[in-house]
Design a protein around this motif. Structure first.
Motif, PDB file in Angstrom:
ATOM      1  N   VAL A  70       0.780  -1.140  -0.054  1.00 11.05           N
ATOM      2  CA  VAL A  70       0.021   0.024   0.055  1.00 11.05           C
ATOM      3  C   VAL A  70       0.923   1.299   0.060  1.00 11.05           C
ATOM      4  O   VAL A  70       0.529   2.195  -0.675  1.00 11.05           O
ATOM      5  N   LEU A  71       1.890   1.157   0.876  1.00 15.68           N
ATOM      6  CA  LEU A  71       2.576   2.415   0.838  1.00 15.68           C
ATOM      7  C   LEU A  71       3.639   2.591  -0.445  1.00 15.68           C
ATOM      8  O   LEU A  71       3.798   3.868  -0.777  1.00 15.68           O
ATOM      9  N   ASP A  72       3.948   1.576  -1.041  1.00 17.07           N
ATOM     10  CA  ASP A  72       4.728   1.730  -2.144  1.00 17.07           C
ATOM     11  C   ASP A  72       3.954   2.225  -3.209  1.00 17.07           C
ATOM     12  O   ASP A  72       4.254   3.082  -3.989  1.00 17.07           O
ATOM     13  N   ALA A  73       2.657   1.663  -3.574  1.00 20.98           N
ATOM     14  CA  ALA A  73       1.530   1.941  -4.422  1.00 20.98           C
ATOM     15  C   ALA A  73       0.935   3.103  -4.559  1.00 20.98           C
ATOM     16  O   ALA A  73       0.725   3.909  -5.463  1.00 20.98           O
ATOM     17  N   TYR A  74       0.543   3.648  -3.298  1.00 26.04           N
ATOM     18  CA  TYR A  74      -0.354   4.863  -3.021  1.00 26.04           C
ATOM     19  C   TYR A  74       0.193   6.113  -2.016  1.00 26.04           C
ATOM     20  O   TYR A  74      -0.285   7.094  -2.092  1.00 26.04           O
ATOM     21  N   SER A  75       1.313   5.858  -1.753  1.00 26.32           N
ATOM     22  CA  SER A  75       1.853   6.713  -0.730  1.00 26.32           C
ATOM     23  C   SER A  75       0.870   7.406   0.169  1.00 26.32           C
ATOM     24  O   SER A  75       0.924   8.728   0.018  1.00 26.32           O
ATOM     25  N   PRO A  76       0.065   6.893   0.949  1.00 31.06           N
ATOM     26  CA  PRO A  76      -0.741   7.682   1.594  1.00 31.06           C
ATOM     27  C   PRO A  76      -0.108   8.387   2.722  1.00 31.06           C
ATOM     28  O   PRO A  76       0.893   8.285   3.248  1.00 31.06           O
ATOM     29  N   HIS A  77      -0.975   9.702   3.142  1.00 23.71           N
ATOM     30  CA  HIS A  77      -0.599  10.498   4.146  1.00 23.71           C
ATOM     31  C   HIS A  77      -0.586  10.049   5.558  1.00 23.71           C
ATOM     32  O   HIS A  77       0.134  10.378   6.435  1.00 23.71           O
ATOM     33  N   ALA A  78      -1.621   8.943   5.457  1.00 28.89           N
ATOM     34  CA  ALA A  78      -1.957   8.284   6.974  1.00 28.89           C
ATOM     35  C   ALA A  78      -2.439   6.576   6.755  1.00 28.89           C
ATOM     36  O   ALA A  78      -3.222   6.764   5.727  1.00 28.89           O
ATOM     37  N   VAL A  79      -2.358   6.057   7.765  1.00 29.58           N
ATOM     38  CA  VAL A  79      -2.895   4.667   7.980  1.00 29.58           C
ATOM     39  C   VAL A  79      -3.438   4.541   9.167  1.00 29.58           C
ATOM     40  O   VAL A  79      -3.384   4.632  10.279  1.00 29.58           O
ATOM     41  N   LEU A  80      -4.547   3.987   9.127  1.00 33.77           N
ATOM     42  CA  LEU A  80      -5.602   3.528   9.883  1.00 33.77           C
ATOM     43  C   LEU A  80      -5.841   1.998   9.949  1.00 33.77           C
ATOM     44  O   LEU A  80      -6.262   1.310   9.071  1.00 33.77           O
ATOM     45  N   SER A  81      -5.384   1.371  11.093  1.00 30.29           N
ATOM     46  CA  SER A  81      -5.703   0.016  11.254  1.00 30.29           C
ATOM     47  C   SER A  81      -6.824  -0.382  12.087  1.00 30.29           C
ATOM     48  O   SER A  81      -7.265  -0.007  13.078  1.00 30.29           O
ATOM     49  N   MET A  82      -7.860  -0.977  10.994  1.00 25.87           N
ATOM     50  CA  MET A  82      -9.185  -1.154  11.618  1.00 25.87           C
ATOM     51  C   MET A  82      -9.791  -2.473  11.671  1.00 25.87           C
ATOM     52  O   MET A  82      -9.339  -3.196  10.680  1.00 25.87           O
ATOM     53  N   GLY A  83     -10.278  -3.081  12.935  1.00 29.72           N
ATOM     54  CA  GLY A  83     -10.665  -4.434  12.525  1.00 29.72           C
ATOM     55  C   GLY A  83     -11.069  -4.897  14.048  1.00 29.72           C
ATOM     56  O   GLY A  83     -11.460  -4.100  14.741  1.00 29.72           O
ATOM     57  N   TYR A  84     -10.991  -6.349  14.128  1.00 28.16           N
ATOM     58  CA  TYR A  84     -11.406  -7.004  15.534  1.00 28.16           C
ATOM     59  C   TYR A  84     -10.192  -7.192  16.236  1.00 28.16           C
ATOM     60  O   TYR A  84      -9.113  -7.115  15.667  1.00 28.16           O
ATOM     61  N   ALA A  85     -10.453  -7.265  17.484  1.00 35.40           N
ATOM     62  CA  ALA A  85      -9.289  -7.566  18.490  1.00 35.40           C
ATOM     63  C   ALA A  85      -9.880  -8.351  19.717  1.00 35.40           C
ATOM     64  O   ALA A  85     -10.997  -8.579  19.885  1.00 35.40           O
ATOM     65  N   GLY A  86      -9.080  -9.072  20.673  1.00 33.67           N
ATOM     66  CA  GLY A  86      -9.257  -9.679  21.908  1.00 33.67           C
ATOM     67  C   GLY A  86      -9.116  -8.963  22.829  1.00 33.67           C
ATOM     68  O   GLY A  86      -8.189  -8.230  22.864  1.00 33.67           O
ATOM     69  N   GLY A  87     -10.136  -8.820  23.779  1.00 33.26           N
ATOM     70  CA  GLY A  87     -10.091  -7.875  24.655  1.00 33.26           C
ATOM     71  C   GLY A  87      -9.078  -8.446  26.036  1.00 33.26           C
ATOM     72  O   GLY A  87      -8.889  -9.669  26.125  1.00 33.26           O
ATOM     73  N   LEU A  88      -8.166  -7.447  26.608  1.00 37.29           N
ATOM     74  CA  LEU A  88      -7.517  -7.992  27.872  1.00 37.29           C
ATOM     75  C   LEU A  88      -7.652  -7.171  28.922  1.00 37.29           C
ATOM     76  O   LEU A  88      -7.151  -7.484  30.091  1.00 37.29           O
ATOM     77  N   ALA A  89      -8.717  -6.276  28.974  1.00 41.09           N
ATOM     78  CA  ALA A  89      -9.158  -5.492  30.241  1.00 41.09           C
ATOM     79  C   ALA A  89     -10.554  -6.126  30.731  1.00 41.09           C
ATOM     80  O   ALA A  89     -11.400  -6.395  29.878  1.00 41.09           O
ATOM     81  N   THR A  90     -10.480  -6.237  31.807  1.00 38.22           N
ATOM     82  CA  THR A  90     -12.028  -6.641  32.632  1.00 38.22           C
ATOM     83  C   THR A  90     -13.055  -5.646  32.529  1.00 38.22           C
ATOM     84  O   THR A  90     -12.514  -4.480  32.298  1.00 38.22           O
ATOM     85  N   GLY A  91     -14.188  -6.082  32.142  1.00 36.18           N
ATOM     86  CA  GLY A  91     -15.265  -5.219  32.128  1.00 36.18           C
ATOM     87  C   GLY A  91     -15.490  -4.916  30.773  1.00 36.18           C
ATOM     88  O   GLY A  91     -16.600  -4.050  30.679  1.00 36.18           O
ATOM     89  N   GLN A  92     -14.944  -5.098  29.761  1.00 40.95           N
ATOM     90  CA  GLN A  92     -15.156  -4.966  28.345  1.00 40.95           C
ATOM     91  C   GLN A  92     -16.481  -5.759  27.790  1.00 40.95           C
ATOM     92  O   GLN A  92     -16.459  -6.752  28.488  1.00 40.95           O
ATOM     93  N   ARG A  93     -16.860  -5.187  26.816  1.00 40.03           N
ATOM     94  CA  ARG A  93     -18.027  -5.779  26.177  1.00 40.03           C
ATOM     95  C   ARG A  93     -17.854  -6.137  24.548  1.00 40.03           C
ATOM     96  O   ARG A  93     -16.943  -5.142  24.205  1.00 40.03           O
TER      97      ARG A  93
END
Length: 267
Positions: A70-93
């Protein structure tokens, strides 16, 4: 200082699996493009002009390859990683948003090359922007360090221990390596992920094995079935419902972020 996301600022959104981008893609105007190193890639058109979205596939190697492509082809000014994750803090939903202040490899994981940084820090302007979006939407969210793993953390005991020992709020398998590439290239980077499995929830081993075994450099329907389509298996209804909540949060956040590209900071 808030990152300027007005028109003309080119931002790349990176996700690991197609389902994480499904809502954003359906709601906008996107043109598919071919990009080596990615599972799928899209250029925004119309209201999404100035944005690029790529599906990397699961795990460190795929995340690294896709980010470089992506960086080589489009040279973006900024990158956002977006998606799923596993929770590590208690009380999360399930469905809670996690905005990462930093990323670090999980303690006790596989040895990493000495050249890899011990920590990847989020761009302050992008962090502020992500938190503003979360607040504007009224999303439940945590902000803090995230851990990087090269495998699915399935057991609640391990997740709770990792959270307690490190202070990290979540774990994923791609964002750290995406951040390494961005940091080396001087590209601002932030991660906004959504909790599917909480720290108190154990993922069935069969699901974890299927995700890792697939790798997800595969066609869209197969990726959906393998990664997060557990409703057909006995005892996995809760994970299915959690995934649905996470998808809703991801879609709302992603669309609001892209909508913010049309506004000057503070508007």
């Amino acid at each position: 200082m808030t990152l300027d996301l007005r028109p003309g600022v080119n931002i790349a959104i990176l996700v690991a699996i197609p389902q994480e981008a499904q809502g954003v893609l359906r709601a906008g105007q996107w043109r598919p493009v071919q990009l080596p190193g990615t599972v799928a890639a899209y250029v925004g058109e119309g209201a999404e002009a100035g944005a690029f979205l790529a599906v990397s596939g699961v795990g460190p190697a795929m995340a690294t390859d896709a980010t470089k492509a992506v960086l080589d082809a489009y040279s973006p000014h900024a990158v956002l990683s977006m998606g799923y994750a596993g929770g590590l803090a208690t009380g999360q939903r399930p469905g809670d948003l996690v905005v990462a202040e930093s990323h670090a490899p999980m303690p006790g994981g596989e040895p990493q090359p000495p050249s890899l940084p011990a920590i990847v820090t989020t761009d302050p302007g992008m962090l502020e922007t992500a938190l503003r979006v979360a607040a504007r939407l009224g999303l439940r969210h945590n902000v803090g360090p995230m851990l990087a793993s090269n495998r699915v953390l399935a057991g609640s005991e391990e997740k709770l221990r990792m959270g307690a020992e490190t202070g990290a709020v979540a774990v994923d398998m791609e964002s750290y390596w995406m951040g390494v590439v961005c940091q080396e290239s001087g590209v601002p980077f932030v991660t906004a992920r959504v909790v599917v499995d909480t720290a108190e929830h154990t993922i069935p081993v069969s699901v974890a094995r299927r995700v890792m075994g697939a790798g997800l450099r595969s066609p869209w329907p197969l990726a959906l079935r393998v990664a997060l389509a557990p409703w057909g298996a006995p005892g996995l209804v809760r994970l299915s419902r959690a995934a649905a909540k996470a998808r809703a949060t991801l879609t709302a956040f992603g669309l609001a972020w892209l909508g913010g590209m049309k506004k000057a900071p503070g508007e």
